[in-house]
Design an enzyme around this catalytic site. Structure first.
Site, short mmCIF file in Angstrom:
data_model
loop_
_atom_site.label_atom_id
_atom_site.label_comp_id
_atom_site.label_asym_id
_atom_site.label_seq_id
_atom_site.Cartn_x
_atom_site.Cartn_y
_atom_site.Cartn_z
N ASP A 69 -41.43 18.68 2.13
CA ASP A 69 -42.59 19.27 2.82
C ASP A 69 -42.22 19.99 4.11
O ASP A 69 -43.01 20.03 5.06
CB ASP A 69 -43.65 18.20 3.10
CG ASP A 69 -44.10 17.49 1.84
OD1 ASP A 69 -44.14 18.15 0.79
OD2 ASP A 69 -44.38 16.28 1.91
N LYS B 61 -40.79 24.83 2.41
CA LYS B 61 -39.96 25.60 1.47
C LYS B 61 -40.79 26.68 0.77
O LYS B 61 -40.33 27.81 0.61
CB LYS B 61 -39.36 24.67 0.40
CG LYS B 61 -38.43 23.60 0.99
CD LYS B 61 -37.95 22.63 -0.07
CE LYS B 61 -39.04 21.73 -0.60
NZ LYS B 61 -39.59 20.76 0.36
N GLY C 220 -45.02 19.94 -4.07
CA GLY C 220 -46.24 20.66 -3.72
C GLY C 220 -45.85 21.70 -2.70
O GLY C 220 -45.54 21.36 -1.57
N HIS C 221 -45.78 22.96 -3.13
CA HIS C 221 -45.31 24.03 -2.25
C HIS C 221 -46.48 24.94 -1.90
O HIS C 221 -47.12 25.49 -2.79
CB HIS C 221 -44.18 24.81 -2.92
CG HIS C 221 -42.94 23.97 -3.13
ND1 HIS C 221 -41.79 24.46 -3.70
CD2 HIS C 221 -42.67 22.68 -2.83
CE1 HIS C 221 -40.88 23.50 -3.73
NE2 HIS C 221 -41.40 22.41 -3.22
N GLN D 243 -38.42 18.87 -3.04
CA GLN D 243 -38.14 17.65 -2.26
C GLN D 243 -37.21 17.98 -1.08
O GLN D 243 -37.15 19.13 -0.66
CB GLN D 243 -37.54 16.54 -3.12
CG GLN D 243 -38.49 15.94 -4.14
CD GLN D 243 -38.74 16.79 -5.36
OE1 GLN D 243 -37.82 17.18 -6.05
NE2 GLN D 243 -39.99 17.10 -5.65
P1 GDP Z 1 -42.91 22.38 0.98
O1 GDP Z 1 -43.13 21.25 0.04
O2 GDP Z 1 -41.59 22.31 1.66
O3 GDP Z 1 -43.15 23.73 0.36
O4 GDP Z 1 -44.00 22.22 2.12
P2 GDP Z 1 -45.57 21.87 1.92
O5 GDP Z 1 -46.25 23.09 1.41
O6 GDP Z 1 -45.74 20.63 1.16
O7 GDP Z 1 -45.98 21.52 3.40
C1 GDP Z 1 -45.84 22.43 4.45
C2 GDP Z 1 -47.22 22.68 5.06
O8 GDP Z 1 -47.08 23.33 6.31
C3 GDP Z 1 -48.09 23.61 4.23
O9 GDP Z 1 -49.43 23.23 4.40
C4 GDP Z 1 -47.83 24.97 4.83
O10 GDP Z 1 -48.93 25.88 4.66
C5 GDP Z 1 -47.69 24.61 6.28
N1 GDP Z 1 -46.79 25.46 7.07
C6 GDP Z 1 -45.64 26.09 6.70
N2 GDP Z 1 -45.07 26.68 7.76
C7 GDP Z 1 -45.85 26.42 8.83
C8 GDP Z 1 -45.77 26.72 10.23
O11 GDP Z 1 -44.84 27.34 10.71
N3 GDP Z 1 -46.78 26.23 11.01
C9 GDP Z 1 -47.83 25.52 10.52
N4 GDP Z 1 -48.74 25.09 11.36
N5 GDP Z 1 -47.93 25.22 9.21
C10 GDP Z 1 -46.95 25.65 8.39
P1 IMO Z 2 -41.83 18.87 -1.95
O1 IMO Z 2 -41.06 19.74 -2.92
C1 IMO Z 2 -42.24 14.98 -0.07
C2 IMO Z 2 -41.21 11.49 -2.49
C3 IMO Z 2 -42.33 10.54 -2.84
C4 IMO Z 2 -41.58 9.23 -2.88
C5 IMO Z 2 -40.25 9.63 -3.49
C6 IMO Z 2 -40.15 9.38 -4.99
O2 IMO Z 2 -43.26 19.21 -1.85
O3 IMO Z 2 -41.13 18.81 -0.65
P2 IMO Z 2 -41.16 10.67 -7.08
O4 IMO Z 2 -42.56 10.96 -7.47
O5 IMO Z 2 -40.32 11.90 -6.90
O6 IMO Z 2 -40.49 9.68 -7.99
O7 IMO Z 2 -41.27 9.93 -5.64
O8 IMO Z 2 -40.09 11.01 -3.23
N1 IMO Z 2 -41.43 12.90 -2.87
C7 IMO Z 2 -41.73 13.87 -1.99
N2 IMO Z 2 -41.99 13.81 -0.67
N3 IMO Z 2 -42.25 16.17 -0.71
C8 IMO Z 2 -41.97 16.26 -2.02
O9 IMO Z 2 -41.81 17.42 -2.66
C9 IMO Z 2 -41.73 15.06 -2.74
N4 IMO Z 2 -41.47 14.78 -4.02
C10 IMO Z 2 -41.26 13.45 -4.08
O10 IMO Z 2 -43.35 10.56 -1.86
O11 IMO Z 2 -41.33 8.79 -1.57
MG MG Z 3 -44.55 19.78 -0.38
#
Ligand code: GDP
Ligand code: IMO
Ligand code: MG
Length: 431
Positions: free
Chosen positions: A13, A16, A40-41, A226
């Site tokens: 998270d 990416k 979840g991207h 991840q």
């Molecule tokens: P990922 O799994 O690495 O793709 O990241 P996620 O999408 O799960 O979580 C990142 C969250 O931060 C999302 O809600 C993005 O919209 C948000 N985000 C990304 N870059 C920035 C930033 O520079 N500032 C803020 N405030 N939010 C951001």
């Molecule tokens: P993105 O791509 C954050 C974590 C789960 C748990 C562990 C194992 O959005 O960054 P799983 O369901 O993979 O067997 O769970 O890994 N986890 C993540 N945490 N971002 C993710 O993906 C994750 N995918 C799995 O919360 O701790």
């Molecule tokens: Mg994510």
């Protein structure tokens, strides 16, 4: 050499999805190579949010091809739903934009049921998985009994394969976990329409497609899911996911050699978050942690769970840089630190009375580490409108410089908001 691997350098998270979307404007191909719908991207363009779990984050760019390579565990119901939503929004109008490898391992309803049953049985010791069946699906692949995406299109043998798999799972579900068994007919019923729906995206060998693209120097982005500290071998075992999440996995999961890789970009949040159980030395269990969660909207994009929040951890990041071979950094969510009078950064741990600066890999050791901090002066200005480094307050540029120097790795991108435009380029990704 035109391959760039994008990896999360923390516990996932990091942002990416945003970076891959922004980079994709100039990429020919975006490849997902591991993980599944546990990812979840989030992409945000002109205020509209798109959350992707399986479709690569290049999909908003019509001319960028999206590849799901063999290393991904594929939940066909989830991807079909994702494709439908994209099409409704006028995206993915041409099915040739998305290629799904026949070799992907399928996640079927019984993998999710087993995932849930195992977590329930673990009680307080649970991993805190996303419940998406990731562990059981990768186990099945390793046991050489997995049903693959390509098997869906072999109706004569599909039922037999699924029956064999269900037989074993049902034995476990009923006798060991005392849960209801899975019904073969209902799984087959569910798969039938999905098979027809996904047929246009089928690709026998995505490794060949990526290989050919790299050979003619097309720009290929490898989108990790991840984060490095969730890596099955090198993460905080057993509180990890079931795939390899570090950069080497891009090669293995896609089926290519290392020769075509030019850069490995670490997506790094300006602080740290973690979802699920496991050690987290810089976690803030106080109002500062709550403020990071609140301002950073730190709730899971897949499960909606609260993310645990804490300060930046340089010890863990240096480790991630080492195991991934990171060449460049994108520093994300810097805007979230606005309004913190002091910002702490962990530069060492205290472990059993000793100060250490190398990340401890032995399971259990990290949980006993206490963070040692350096304190930096914060800033109060809102930086979400910044379009250039010059627009940032001096304390924010000091923070960027401090982190870059400590990590001895160039920070090429700084992100100051979720939107595409809220991205400051210190150096272009592609020359
Ligand atoms: P990922 O799994 O690495 O793709 O990241 P996620 O999408 O799960 O979580 C990142 C969250 O931060 C999302 O809600 C993005 O919209 C948000 N985000 C990304 N870059 C920035 C930033 O520079 N500032 C803020 N405030 N939010 C951001
Ligand atoms: P993105 O791509 C954050 C974590 C789960 C748990 C562990 C194992 O959005 O960054 P799983 O369901 O993979 O067997 O769970 O890994 N986890 C993540 N945490 N971002 C993710 O993906 C994750 N995918 C799995 O919360 O701790
Ligand atoms: Mg994510």
């Amino acid at each position: 050499m035109s391959g760039t691997i994008v990896v999360g350098s923390q516990w996932g998270d990091e942002g990416k999805g945003k970076v891959v979307d922004v980079f994709s404007a100039k990429a020919d191909l975006v490849v997902r190579y591991q993980g599944g719908a546990n990812a979840g991207h989030t992409l945000q363009v002109d205020g509209k949010q798109t959350i992707l779990h399986l479709v690569p984050s290049g999909v908003l760019h019509e001319s960028t091809k999206c590849v799901i390579a063999a290393g991904v565990v594929l939940d066909v119901a989830t991807i079909a739903q994702e494709i439908r939503a994209l099409k409704t929004n006028g995206l993915l109008q041409n099915p040739t934009q998305l290629l799904i490898s026949d070799s992907c391992t399928l996640i079927l309803p019984y993998h999710k049921r087993l995932d849930a049953a195992r977590e329930k049985a673990l009680g307080n010791e649970k991993i805190g998985t996303t419940g998406k069946g990731i562990g059981p699906a990768y186990e099945e692949r390793a046991s050489r009994k997995a049903v693959l995406f390509g098997d869906l299109f072999q109706p004569d043998s599909l039922r037999e394969k699924i029956e064999a798999s269900i037989k074993e799972k049902n034995f476990l579900l009923e006798n060991y976990y005392k849960e209801e068994p899975i019904n073969v007919d209902s799984v087959m019923e569910e798969l039938k329409p999905l098979t027809d729906e996904l047929a246009p995206y089928r690709c026998k060998d995505t490794s060949l497609i990526v290989h050919k693209a790299l050979k003619v120097k097309k720009k290929v982005l490898f989108e990790g899911a991840q984060g490095s500290l969730l890596d099955l071998l090198h993460g905080t075992y057993p509180f990890v996911t079931s795939s390899s999440t570090i950069a080497g996995s891009a090669l293995v999961g896609t089926g290519i050699g290392p020769g075509g890789i030019e850069k490995v970009v670490a997506i790094t949040k300006a602080y740290t978050t973690r979802v699920g159980s496991g050690p987290f030395p810089t976690e803030l269990d106080d109002e500062l942690g709550a403020k990071l969660r609140d301002v950073g909207k730190e709730y899971g994009a897949t499960t909606g769970r609260e993310r645990r929040c804490g300060w930046l951890d340089l010890v863990a990041l240096k480790y991630a840089i080492r195991v991934n071979g990171i060449t460049n950094i994108a520093l994300m969510k810097l805007d979230v630190l606005s309004g913190f009078e002091k910002i702490k950064v962990c530069h060492a741990y205290e472990l059993d009375g000793e100060t250490i600066t190398e990340y401890p890999v032995t399971p259990g050791d990290l949980a006993r580490c206490k963070p040692l901090y350096k304190e930096l002066v914060g800033w109060s200005e809102d930086i979400t409108g910044a379009v250039d480094m010059k627009d940032l307050p001096i304390q924010a540029t000091d923070y960027i410089q401090f982190v870059g120097n400590e990590l001895a790795t160039p920070i090429d991108v700084v992100s100051v908001g979720p939107g595409r435009k809220q991205t400051l380029w210190l150096k272009p990704l592609f020359a």
